[in-house]
Design a protein around this motif. Structure first.
Motif, PDB file in Angstrom:
ATOM      1  N   UNK A  62       0.829  -1.206   0.000  1.00 59.89           N
ATOM      2  CA  UNK A  62       0.000   0.000   0.000  1.00 59.89           C
ATOM      3  C   UNK A  62       0.862   1.253   0.000  1.00 59.89           C
ATOM      4  N   UNK A  63       1.894   1.262   0.830  1.00 60.65           N
ATOM      5  CA  UNK A  63       2.743   2.446   0.984  1.00 60.65           C
ATOM      6  C   UNK A  63       3.530   2.756  -0.274  1.00 60.65           C
ATOM      7  N   UNK A  64       4.120   1.728  -0.873  1.00 60.04           N
ATOM      8  CA  UNK A  64       5.071   1.979  -1.954  1.00 60.04           C
ATOM      9  C   UNK A  64       4.507   1.775  -3.358  1.00 60.04           C
ATOM     10  N   UNK A  65       3.274   1.279  -3.464  1.00 58.44           N
ATOM     11  CA  UNK A  65       2.684   1.085  -4.787  1.00 58.44           C
ATOM     12  C   UNK A  65       1.344   1.803  -4.902  1.00 58.44           C
ATOM     13  N   UNK A  66       0.376   1.391  -4.089  1.00 56.57           N
ATOM     14  CA  UNK A  66      -0.993   1.868  -4.280  1.00 56.57           C
ATOM     15  C   UNK A  66      -1.189   3.337  -3.941  1.00 56.57           C
ATOM     16  N   UNK A  67      -0.390   3.880  -3.044  1.00 56.49           N
ATOM     17  CA  UNK A  67      -0.536   5.293  -2.682  1.00 56.49           C
ATOM     18  C   UNK A  67       0.564   6.165  -3.265  1.00 56.49           C
ATOM     19  N   UNK A  68       1.350   5.592  -4.146  1.00 62.43           N
ATOM     20  CA  UNK A  68       2.438   6.353  -4.768  1.00 62.43           C
ATOM     21  C   UNK A  68       1.875   7.518  -5.573  1.00 62.43           C
ATOM     22  N   UNK A  69       2.465   8.686  -5.418  1.00 59.38           N
ATOM     23  CA  UNK A  69       2.016   9.865  -6.167  1.00 59.38           C
ATOM     24  C   UNK A  69       2.121   9.650  -7.670  1.00 59.38           C
ATOM     25  N   UNK A  70       3.092   8.853  -8.084  1.00 56.14           N
ATOM     26  CA  UNK A  70       3.290   8.593  -9.511  1.00 56.14           C
ATOM     27  C   UNK A  70       2.071   7.888 -10.103  1.00 56.14           C
ATOM     28  N   UNK A  71       1.395   7.046  -9.298  1.00 58.96           N
ATOM     29  CA  UNK A  71       0.282   6.265  -9.790  1.00 58.96           C
ATOM     30  C   UNK A  71      -1.034   7.036  -9.819  1.00 58.96           C
ATOM     31  N   UNK A  72      -1.150   8.124  -9.086  1.00 59.70           N
ATOM     32  CA  UNK A  72      -2.444   8.779  -8.925  1.00 59.70           C
ATOM     33  C   UNK A  72      -3.056   9.260 -10.247  1.00 59.70           C
ATOM     34  N   UNK A  73      -2.297   9.901 -11.154  1.00 54.49           N
ATOM     35  CA  UNK A  73      -2.909  10.283 -12.432  1.00 54.49           C
ATOM     36  C   UNK A  73      -3.424   9.086 -13.226  1.00 54.49           C
ATOM     37  N   UNK A  74      -2.714   7.946 -13.129  1.00 53.40           N
ATOM     38  CA  UNK A  74      -3.160   6.734 -13.816  1.00 53.40           C
ATOM     39  C   UNK A  74      -4.461   6.242 -13.213  1.00 53.40           C
ATOM     40  N   UNK A  75      -4.552   6.231 -11.892  1.00 51.45           N
ATOM     41  CA  UNK A  75      -5.782   5.799 -11.229  1.00 51.45           C
ATOM     42  C   UNK A  75      -6.956   6.691 -11.621  1.00 51.45           C
ATOM     43  N   UNK A  76      -6.721   7.994 -11.672  1.00 52.34           N
ATOM     44  CA  UNK A  76      -7.780   8.920 -12.052  1.00 52.34           C
ATOM     45  C   UNK A  76      -8.243   8.663 -13.482  1.00 52.34           C
ATOM     46  N   UNK A  77      -7.305   8.391 -14.371  1.00 54.99           N
ATOM     47  CA  UNK A  77      -7.656   8.124 -15.770  1.00 54.99           C
ATOM     48  C   UNK A  77      -8.433   6.820 -15.892  1.00 54.99           C
ATOM     49  N   UNK A  78      -8.052   5.813 -15.120  1.00 55.59           N
ATOM     50  CA  UNK A  78      -8.788   4.549 -15.148  1.00 55.59           C
ATOM     51  C   UNK A  78     -10.236   4.753 -14.713  1.00 55.59           C
ATOM     52  N   UNK A  79     -10.439   5.518 -13.652  1.00 57.48           N
ATOM     53  CA  UNK A  79     -11.798   5.772 -13.180  1.00 57.48           C
ATOM     54  C   UNK A  79     -12.604   6.547 -14.219  1.00 57.48           C
ATOM     55  N   UNK A  80     -11.934   7.466 -14.884  1.00 54.81           N
ATOM     56  CA  UNK A  80     -12.611   8.249 -15.924  1.00 54.81           C
ATOM     57  C   UNK A  80     -13.049   7.357 -17.081  1.00 54.81           C
ATOM     58  N   UNK A  81     -12.188   6.425 -17.476  1.00 54.22           N
ATOM     59  CA  UNK A  81     -12.519   5.507 -18.569  1.00 54.22           C
ATOM     60  C   UNK A  81     -13.773   4.702 -18.239  1.00 54.22           C
ATOM     61  N   UNK A  82     -13.818   4.127 -17.053  1.00 50.24           N
ATOM     62  CA  UNK A  82     -14.974   3.296 -16.696  1.00 50.24           C
ATOM     63  C   UNK A  82     -16.238   4.132 -16.539  1.00 50.24           C
ATOM     64  N   UNK A  83     -16.112   5.327 -15.982  1.00 51.28           N
ATOM     65  CA  UNK A  83     -17.275   6.200 -15.834  1.00 51.28           C
ATOM     66  C   UNK A  83     -17.814   6.603 -17.203  1.00 51.28           C
ATOM     67  N   UNK A  84     -16.917   6.941 -18.134  1.00 56.07           N
ATOM     68  CA  UNK A  84     -17.330   7.266 -19.497  1.00 56.07           C
ATOM     69  C   UNK A  84     -18.057   6.092 -20.137  1.00 56.07           C
ATOM     70  N   UNK A  85     -17.536   4.891 -19.943  1.00 55.79           N
ATOM     71  CA  UNK A  85     -18.151   3.709 -20.552  1.00 55.79           C
ATOM     72  C   UNK A  85     -19.563   3.463 -20.013  1.00 55.79           C
ATOM     73  N   UNK A  86     -19.741   3.630 -18.707  1.00 60.38           N
ATOM     74  CA  UNK A  86     -21.082   3.467 -18.142  1.00 60.38           C
ATOM     75  C   UNK A  86     -22.046   4.459 -18.776  1.00 60.38           C
ATOM     76  N   UNK A  87     -21.642   5.708 -18.851  1.00 57.67           N
ATOM     77  CA  UNK A  87     -22.507   6.752 -19.413  1.00 57.67           C
ATOM     78  C   UNK A  87     -22.841   6.472 -20.874  1.00 57.67           C
ATOM     79  N   UNK A  88     -21.825   6.129 -21.667  1.00 58.42           N
ATOM     80  CA  UNK A  88     -22.036   5.929 -23.101  1.00 58.42           C
ATOM     81  C   UNK A  88     -22.856   4.677 -23.394  1.00 58.42           C
TER      82      UNK A  88
END
Length: 434
Positions: free
Chosen positions: A351-377
């Motif tokens: 959790x400390x060194x992978x899941x909460x890494x600042x480097x990963x946060x933009x990727x996580x946000x983009x993943x959530x956006x992709x799935x949210x877009x798919x639900x809407x469309x």
């Protein structure tokens, strides 16, 4: 001319001690020509050959499967959980195939992008009861995965036995019945409202909100597996080294995330002591430089820690219940508090060194956006872009609530790659880069 002898019918092996005839009943009655397998062996085979299990090969465990050839996917994780669970269950007297089937099933309902994707779909499905990977697993096993069809034409999924289906229910309650744990209502649940009939059939005679012994073994095997393997993956992927824990700031962060995510009512000193015990275990690998020698030491560490955690639970359980077979609701799995904390601190490392890494946060946000877009469309375009089976479900749905659930079912079935590809197809390639 000698008469031709009639073939002797092959009798199935007897039930494992501790199981009853109702335990091997199926939601839809079946007749089998080949009787050399037990009903539980048949259950395991059905899960192993399912398309839902194959799709896990392209779904994120912790690190995305397209970033490294070594890291585990949901599929390899499930196979490792099954290995751990099968052996632990067997030593306690559980039928190995029941535990194996439950372990292979436990992540079938997880959507693209791991727990991040689960959070996105839960938000998108808030108005219809939410999304939960474990509830989605039950839905796959009893409805979505094609194997058996009822006489009325409705799907029955893999149509597992009562014992195996119950063993796959890690959280045996609805979202409305979710219990309060440590003063907070858990967000985990194991069944959607429209799947209650088969859930109640599987849970016939079970104590309310209590998981069976086989499900408890599966749950512990899952915890043990990802607690050690996620750390191994992160080290090999170059995310961190265990020697970093010598740094007081890093150590404090690990302890803090362990408490925050996994042990909210623990004491920091207790977590630190657990970490110190692991460091002093004799198998800890402070530095892994990628050499075969270092990789072998790292692999031995994961193996030894798995044995440490399993042996602790087995011995503690046997100390209370004795040597008899421990199945279904005849006992509960006992995991010593020290072992619970050691497993949690291993999770805290990833959790400390992978899941909460600042480097990963933009990727996580983009993943959530992709799935949210798919639900809407997909919800807006009807059955146009749905796979044939889900398109049929859409046309059969009698309400907008039911149609949205079909969309969620479709998106949850996608792999990481197919979710990105569908998003690119529907929304445009310039928006889908991760």
């Amino acid at each position: 001319m000698s008469p031709v002898a009639e073939p002797t019918a092959i009798q199935p092996p007897p039930l494992t001690a501790g199981y009853t005839e109702p335990d091997q009943e199926r939601w839809v009655a079946e007749e089998h020509k080949n009787t050399y397998r037990t009903h539980f062996e048949r259950d395991r085979a059905r899960v192993l050959h399912s398309s839902a299990l194959r799709r896990l090969g392209a779904k994120t465990q912790v690190v995305s499967p397209d970033t490294d050839d070594f890291v585990r996917t949901r599929l390899t994780h499930s196979l490792e959980v099954a290995q751990i669970g099968r052996e632990l269950g067997r030593t306690l007297g559980c039928d190995p195939d029941v535990v194996d089937a439950a372990c292979l099933s436990h992540d079938l309902g997880h959507p693209p992008f791991g727990h991040n994707g689960e959070s996105a779909l839960n938000a998108a499905a808030h108005a219809i009861g939410g999304f939960e990977g474990n509830a989605q697993t039950l839905r796959l096993l009893t409805r979505l995965e094609p194997k058996v069809v009822r006489l009325d034409g409705e799907p029955a999924g893999l149509n597992l036995t009562r014992a195996s289906l119950d063993a796959a229910c890690k959280y045996p309650w609805t979202v409305a019945e979710a219990p309060v744990i440590h003063g907070k209502r858990t967000s985990k649940f194991g069944v959607y409202e429209d799947d209650l009939p088969v859930f109640e059939w599987a849970r016939q005679g079970a104590p309310e909100h209590r998981a069976c012994m086989e499900a408890q073994v599966m749950d512990l095997a899952d915890d043990i597996s990802y607690s050690v393997h996620d750390v191994e993956d992160a080290i090999v992927a170059g995310r961190f080294q265990l020697r970093w824990l010598d740094n007081p700031d890093h150590r404090s962060r690990v302890i803090g995330y362990t408490q925050q995510w996994y042990l909210p009512h623990s004491d920091a000193a207790e977590v630190d002591e657990a970490l110190a015990r692991l460091e002093a275990s004799g198998v800890w690998v402070p530095e892994a430089d990628g050499s075969r020698k270092a990789m072998a030491a790292l692999k031995d560490m994961t193996s030894q820690l798995i044995g440490r955690f399993c042996s602790s639970a087995m011995q503690a359980t046997r100390a209370i219940y004795g040597p008899q077979p421990l199945t279904r609701y005849s006992a509960e799995l006992v995991v010593p508090p020290e072992t619970v904390t050691e497993i949690a601190v291993m999770k805290g490392l990833a959790t400390t060194f992978v899941m909460t890494s600042d480097i990963r946060q933009p990727i996580y946000e983009r993943q959530r956006e992709i799935l949210t877009d798919l639900v809407t469309e997909l919800h807006a375009t009807g059955d146009r872009y749905l796979e044939p089976a889900f398109a049929a479900d859409w046309r059969a749905a009698d309400s907008d609530v039911a149609r949205l659930r079909v969309v969620i079912d479709q998106i949850a079935s996608l792999t990481d790659v197919s979710a990105i590809a569908l998003h690119e197809r529907l929304m445009g390639s310039h928006r889908t880069l991760l």
